[in-house]
Design an enzyme around this catalytic site. Sequence first.
Site, PDB file in Angstrom:
ATOM      1  N   ALA A 258      42.536  19.784 -16.655  1.00 32.36           N
ATOM      2  CA  ALA A 258      43.654  19.551 -17.087  1.00 32.36           C
ATOM      3  C   ALA A 258      44.914  20.445 -17.305  1.00 32.36           C
TER       4      ALA A 258
ATOM      5  N   VAL B   4      48.189  22.619 -14.881  1.00 30.92           N
ATOM      6  CA  VAL B   4      49.552  22.161 -14.632  1.00 30.92           C
ATOM      7  C   VAL B   4      49.441  20.926 -13.383  1.00 30.92           C
TER       8      VAL B   4
ATOM      9  N   GLU C 277      38.673  18.028 -18.623  1.00 30.05           N
ATOM     10  CA  GLU C 277      38.944  19.638 -19.051  1.00 30.05           C
ATOM     11  C   GLU C 277      37.911  20.351 -19.523  1.00 30.05           C
TER      12      GLU C 277
ATOM     13  N   VAL D 290      31.969  19.473 -15.801  1.00 29.97           N
ATOM     14  CA  VAL D 290      31.413  18.521 -14.592  1.00 29.97           C
ATOM     15  C   VAL D 290      30.354  19.044 -13.968  1.00 29.97           C
TER      16      VAL D 290
ATOM     17  N   GLY E 125      42.346  25.262 -10.532  1.00 27.55           N
ATOM     18  CA  GLY E 125      43.067  26.300 -10.248  1.00 27.55           C
ATOM     19  C   GLY E 125      42.747  26.917  -8.871  1.00 27.55           C
ATOM     20  N   ARG E 126      43.512  28.169  -8.564  1.00 27.17           N
ATOM     21  CA  ARG E 126      43.590  28.333  -7.159  1.00 27.17           C
ATOM     22  C   ARG E 126      43.278  29.971  -7.210  1.00 27.17           C
TER      23      ARG E 126
ATOM     24  N   ASP F  47      51.473  34.608  -4.806  1.00 25.91           N
ATOM     25  CA  ASP F  47      50.188  34.116  -5.395  1.00 25.91           C
ATOM     26  C   ASP F  47      48.897  35.160  -5.123  1.00 25.91           C
TER      27      ASP F  47
ATOM     28  N   HIS G 222      78.329  19.003 -27.036  1.00 22.13           N
ATOM     29  CA  HIS G 222      77.775  17.731 -27.875  1.00 22.13           C
ATOM     30  C   HIS G 222      78.421  16.489 -27.276  1.00 22.13           C
TER      31      HIS G 222
HETATM   32  P1  FAD Z   1      52.000  30.211  -0.329  1.00 19.81           P
HETATM   33  O1  FAD Z   1      53.120  29.196  -0.508  1.00 19.81           O
HETATM   34  O2  FAD Z   1      50.711  29.727  -0.390  1.00 19.81           O
HETATM   35  O3  FAD Z   1      52.303  30.806   1.137  1.00 19.81           O
HETATM   36  C1  FAD Z   1      51.369  31.429   1.803  1.00 19.81           C
HETATM   37  C2  FAD Z   1      51.374  31.467   3.339  1.00 19.81           C
HETATM   38  O4  FAD Z   1      50.774  32.403   3.940  1.00 19.81           O
HETATM   39  C3  FAD Z   1      51.137  29.958   3.867  1.00 19.81           C
HETATM   40  O5  FAD Z   1      52.181  29.376   4.582  1.00 19.81           O
HETATM   41  C4  FAD Z   1      49.780  30.413   4.725  1.00 19.81           C
HETATM   42  O6  FAD Z   1      49.592  29.393   5.765  1.00 19.81           O
HETATM   43  C5  FAD Z   1      50.140  31.783   5.305  1.00 19.81           C
HETATM   44  N1  FAD Z   1      48.775  32.669   5.518  1.00 19.81           N
HETATM   45  C6  FAD Z   1      47.855  32.772   4.767  1.00 19.81           C
HETATM   46  N2  FAD Z   1      47.152  33.776   5.376  1.00 19.81           N
HETATM   47  C7  FAD Z   1      47.713  34.013   6.447  1.00 19.81           C
HETATM   48  C8  FAD Z   1      47.216  34.916   7.570  1.00 19.81           C
HETATM   49  N3  FAD Z   1      46.082  35.544   7.559  1.00 19.81           N
HETATM   50  N4  FAD Z   1      48.066  34.908   8.657  1.00 19.81           N
HETATM   51  C9  FAD Z   1      49.318  34.188   8.555  1.00 19.81           C
HETATM   52  N5  FAD Z   1      49.762  33.382   7.733  1.00 19.81           N
HETATM   53  C10 FAD Z   1      48.811  33.375   6.505  1.00 19.81           C
HETATM   54  N6  FAD Z   1      55.061  26.571  -8.276  1.00 19.81           N
HETATM   55  C11 FAD Z   1      56.306  26.571  -9.178  1.00 19.81           C
HETATM   56  O7  FAD Z   1      56.866  27.583  -9.313  1.00 19.81           O
HETATM   57  N7  FAD Z   1      56.926  25.148  -9.377  1.00 19.81           N
HETATM   58  C12 FAD Z   1      55.880  24.267  -9.110  1.00 19.81           C
HETATM   59  O8  FAD Z   1      56.691  23.099  -9.470  1.00 19.81           O
HETATM   60  C13 FAD Z   1      54.900  24.391  -8.466  1.00 19.81           C
HETATM   61  N8  FAD Z   1      54.267  23.259  -8.159  1.00 19.81           N
HETATM   62  C14 FAD Z   1      53.005  23.149  -7.481  1.00 19.81           C
HETATM   63  C15 FAD Z   1      52.461  21.975  -7.323  1.00 19.81           C
HETATM   64  C16 FAD Z   1      51.198  21.836  -6.517  1.00 19.81           C
HETATM   65  C17 FAD Z   1      50.574  20.717  -6.069  1.00 19.81           C
HETATM   66  C18 FAD Z   1      50.654  23.360  -6.004  1.00 19.81           C
HETATM   67  C19 FAD Z   1      49.363  23.348  -5.017  1.00 19.81           C
HETATM   68  C20 FAD Z   1      51.328  24.601  -6.340  1.00 19.81           C
HETATM   69  C21 FAD Z   1      52.327  24.507  -7.010  1.00 19.81           C
HETATM   70  N9  FAD Z   1      53.051  25.630  -7.313  1.00 19.81           N
HETATM   71  C22 FAD Z   1      54.285  25.294  -8.074  1.00 19.81           C
HETATM   72  C23 FAD Z   1      52.771  26.891  -7.060  1.00 19.81           C
HETATM   73  C24 FAD Z   1      53.536  27.355  -5.716  1.00 19.81           C
HETATM   74  O9  FAD Z   1      53.237  26.598  -4.952  1.00 19.81           O
HETATM   75  C25 FAD Z   1      52.862  28.742  -5.367  1.00 19.81           C
HETATM   76  O10 FAD Z   1      52.863  29.744  -6.567  1.00 19.81           O
HETATM   77  C26 FAD Z   1      53.725  29.293  -4.159  1.00 19.81           C
HETATM   78  O11 FAD Z   1      53.513  28.481  -3.215  1.00 19.81           O
HETATM   79  C27 FAD Z   1      53.127  30.554  -3.926  1.00 19.81           C
HETATM   80  O12 FAD Z   1      53.813  31.263  -3.003  1.00 19.81           O
HETATM   81  P2  FAD Z   1      53.250  32.515  -1.768  1.00 19.81           P
HETATM   82  O13 FAD Z   1      54.390  32.598  -0.756  1.00 19.81           O
HETATM   83  O14 FAD Z   1      52.780  33.368  -2.529  1.00 19.81           O
HETATM   84  O15 FAD Z   1      52.021  31.615  -0.994  1.00 19.81           O
HETATM   85  P1  NAD Z   2      45.455  25.877 -13.889  1.00 20.05           P
HETATM   86  O1  NAD Z   2      44.943  27.020 -13.803  1.00 20.05           O
HETATM   87  O2  NAD Z   2      46.929  25.343 -14.216  1.00 20.05           O
HETATM   88  O3  NAD Z   2      44.439  24.385 -14.416  1.00 20.05           O
HETATM   89  C1  NAD Z   2      43.021  24.598 -14.042  1.00 20.05           C
HETATM   90  C2  NAD Z   2      42.443  23.838 -15.436  1.00 20.05           C
HETATM   91  O4  NAD Z   2      41.085  23.556 -14.768  1.00 20.05           O
HETATM   92  C3  NAD Z   2      42.305  24.879 -16.338  1.00 20.05           C
HETATM   93  O5  NAD Z   2      42.788  24.099 -17.515  1.00 20.05           O
HETATM   94  C4  NAD Z   2      40.879  25.322 -16.429  1.00 20.05           C
HETATM   95  O6  NAD Z   2      40.397  25.344 -17.877  1.00 20.05           O
HETATM   96  C5  NAD Z   2      40.323  23.785 -15.740  1.00 20.05           C
HETATM   97  N1  NAD Z   2      38.914  24.103 -15.214  1.00 20.05           N
HETATM   98  C6  NAD Z   2      38.532  24.881 -14.610  1.00 20.05           C
HETATM   99  N2  NAD Z   2      37.129  24.843 -14.091  1.00 20.05           N
HETATM  100  C7  NAD Z   2      36.928  23.670 -14.508  1.00 20.05           C
HETATM  101  C8  NAD Z   2      35.662  22.777 -14.288  1.00 20.05           C
HETATM  102  N3  NAD Z   2      34.509  23.268 -13.940  1.00 20.05           N
HETATM  103  N4  NAD Z   2      35.734  21.471 -14.765  1.00 20.05           N
HETATM  104  C9  NAD Z   2      36.992  21.136 -15.738  1.00 20.05           C
HETATM  105  N5  NAD Z   2      37.986  22.016 -15.818  1.00 20.05           N
HETATM  106  C10 NAD Z   2      38.081  22.753 -15.273  1.00 20.05           C
HETATM  107  O7  NAD Z   2      45.415  25.303 -12.222  1.00 20.05           O
HETATM  108  P2  NAD Z   2      45.843  24.301 -11.392  1.00 20.05           P
HETATM  109  O8  NAD Z   2      46.518  23.176 -11.988  1.00 20.05           O
HETATM  110  O9  NAD Z   2      44.878  24.050 -10.313  1.00 20.05           O
HETATM  111  O10 NAD Z   2      47.077  24.866 -10.585  1.00 20.05           O
HETATM  112  C11 NAD Z   2      46.822  26.261  -9.854  1.00 20.05           C
HETATM  113  C12 NAD Z   2      48.130  26.976  -9.938  1.00 20.05           C
HETATM  114  O11 NAD Z   2      49.338  26.205  -9.349  1.00 20.05           O
HETATM  115  C13 NAD Z   2      48.596  27.259 -11.345  1.00 20.05           C
HETATM  116  O12 NAD Z   2      48.261  28.525 -11.543  1.00 20.05           O
HETATM  117  C14 NAD Z   2      50.004  26.990 -11.351  1.00 20.05           C
HETATM  118  O13 NAD Z   2      50.598  28.117 -11.784  1.00 20.05           O
HETATM  119  C15 NAD Z   2      50.422  26.715 -10.160  1.00 20.05           C
HETATM  120  N6  NAD Z   2      51.108  25.308 -10.150  1.00 20.05           N
HETATM  121  C16 NAD Z   2      52.403  25.363 -11.011  1.00 20.05           C
HETATM  122  C17 NAD Z   2      53.128  24.336 -11.077  1.00 20.05           C
HETATM  123  C18 NAD Z   2      54.542  24.405 -11.810  1.00 20.05           C
HETATM  124  O14 NAD Z   2      54.978  25.408 -11.920  1.00 20.05           O
HETATM  125  N7  NAD Z   2      54.958  23.105 -12.420  1.00 20.05           N
HETATM  126  C19 NAD Z   2      52.690  23.090 -10.695  1.00 20.05           C
HETATM  127  C20 NAD Z   2      51.412  23.030 -10.143  1.00 20.05           C
HETATM  128  C21 NAD Z   2      50.735  24.069  -9.772  1.00 20.05           C
END
Ligand code: FAD
Ligand code: NAD
Length: 474
Positions: free
Chosen positions: A191, A193, A213, A247, A280-281, A321, A453
């Site tokens: 549970a 983001v 969660e 889980v 998480g990631r 990331d 306002h």
């Molecule tokens: P990435 O976006 O992961 O890009 C990395 C790139 O590197 C990819 O294209 C990959 O293919 C490439 N790559 C990897 N290894 C290699 C290699 N060896 N050679 C060549 N290319 C390679 N963040 C927010 O701020 N706001 C949000 O609303 C938000 N929503 C999200 C929703 C979801 C469902 C998810 C999963 C994530 C979300 N995030 C959000 C997080 C956000 O997507 C990441 O923080 C962001 O994409 C990180 O950017 P980055 O450039 O570091 O990596």
């Molecule tokens: P998160 O870290 O936000 O949440 C993961 C959750 O899973 C945590 O609450 C954790 O306690 C729980 N968890 C971990 N292991 C578990 C288990 N075995 N069973 C049950 N619960 C467990 O990670 P996310 O939601 O996967 O998102 C990944 C990343 O992507 C985040 O770090 C976030 O920064 C980014 N993201 C950002 C946005 C945004 O900015 N709006 C939106 C989506 C994702």
Amino acid sequence: MKKFDVLVIGAGPAGYVAAIRAAQLGKITACVDAWIGKDGKPALGGTCLNVGCIPSKAWLESSEYYYEVLHKLGAHGIRTGEVTLDVAAMAARKDKIVTTLTKGVESLFKKNKVEWIPGKARLLPGHKVGVTPTDGRGSGEETIEAEHIIIATGSAPRHIPNVLIDDKRIFESAGALDFTSVPRRLVIIGAGVIGLELGSVWKRLGSEVILLEAMDSFLAMADDQIALEAQKEFKRQGLDIRLGARVLSATAREDGVIVQYQDESGDHALECDKVIVAVGRKPMLQGLGAAEVGLELDERGYIHVDEHCGTNLPNVYAIGDVVRGPMLAHKGSEEGVMVAERIAGQETRLNHDTIPWVVYTAPEIAWVGKTEKQLKASARKYNTGVFPLAASGRAKAMGITSGLVKIIADAKTDRILGVHMIAPAASELIAEAVVAMEFGASAEDLSRIVHAHPSISEAVHEAALAVHKRTIHI
Ligand code: FAD
Ligand code: NAD
């Protein structure tokens, strides 16, 4: 052998922004990226544009409209006929937005003369990178040399034992953005983001949503008061959030999934149609060859960097990331700008203390700076000011009855240390707090600024007044 001033590995929001900025500053720049889009062709934009920020927000927007038509228009005296849902059309809209934006990055690369090299990169000794093409332009590895290398390889979803992703019943977030129908019963593991955003989407579209969660506390990284308010609000919306749920397994069958979990009351089994794993990631280092070239990792497995994103290898930087700090697109992008500008000889810095967080639920949750919990742990003395949206005229007109804005200021200097909110359009409101904090504003400063306002931003003003116990409207 091709040679560049700057080679960026990864074209997510960290990498593509770094590449554009470096090129703007006159550096001969290339960006290698391995992403393959849904059409089987290389695509720019990384996780954020293809399977993250953008597609999830498209679903959130569409599902919010559907929910409003069904449940909110009546209160405004608007009667509708039968409302039908076309999930395929929603998904197609989302795909179109994604393609427009990824193609947009392609145009930006062209405009700024960044060379896009579709391929998988691995680090080689001596400022070289081996690239295996992903666009069918040959199968052999090509070697590229660069004076500066910026690693922006991003992150990949974490997995848990006994829960196998099959993309039929059990999905990661990427697969969950491509559902073609509304699952009757959806279990989300985690549970955080992603769990809350995707849970909101499918709940609004009609699924019964259960979030499991592992932690005992809800939204642990947010301020406790905001987390509590959010938990109450999500419960009211019908999200079934079960805390302290470990889980044990998820088993896919022909007709559904059995999820087994344990909490303090014992063992439980849930039947559902689909499962999303959002626990998480982790940093993406696969195939990068970090160990082979001696690139140092930190104790959590991220690439170790200093405050300016320099690694232990000369002229090799890492951003986004794949390094410490929140996994947020805007954090990665600004690290990209900083690194590109420093390569060009500028003294750019990034203030990690003023990076805003947003959770795009309804209402949205946003914050910047310290939480009360963090300040208590550091024994810093502070004052707080809270304004509930129930007392806002604009919120009333919008039909909003829950939510709040909270400001935390240093007890001695009055400097704003943190701003936390659960409010409509909090993703926009938080910008005022970021600017205030970046410029070292006090709560008094914010309370002396005129706010329109009626607007939700008045709640920020009132929360600033509340720090000094001089609110007008409560
Ligand atoms: P990435 O976006 O992961 O890009 C990395 C790139 O590197 C990819 O294209 C990959 O293919 C490439 N790559 C990897 N290894 C290699 C290699 N060896 N050679 C060549 N290319 C390679 N963040 C927010 O701020 N706001 C949000 O609303 C938000 N929503 C999200 C929703 C979801 C469902 C998810 C999963 C994530 C979300 N995030 C959000 C997080 C956000 O997507 C990441 O923080 C962001 O994409 C990180 O950017 P980055 O450039 O570091 O990596
Ligand atoms: P998160 O870290 O936000 O949440 C993961 C959750 O899973 C945590 O609450 C954790 O306690 C729980 N968890 C971990 N292991 C578990 C288990 N075995 N069973 C049950 N619960 C467990 O990670 P996310 O939601 O996967 O998102 C990944 C990343 O992507 C985040 O770090 C976030 O920064 C980014 N993201 C950002 C946005 C945004 O900015 N709006 C939106 C989506 C994702």
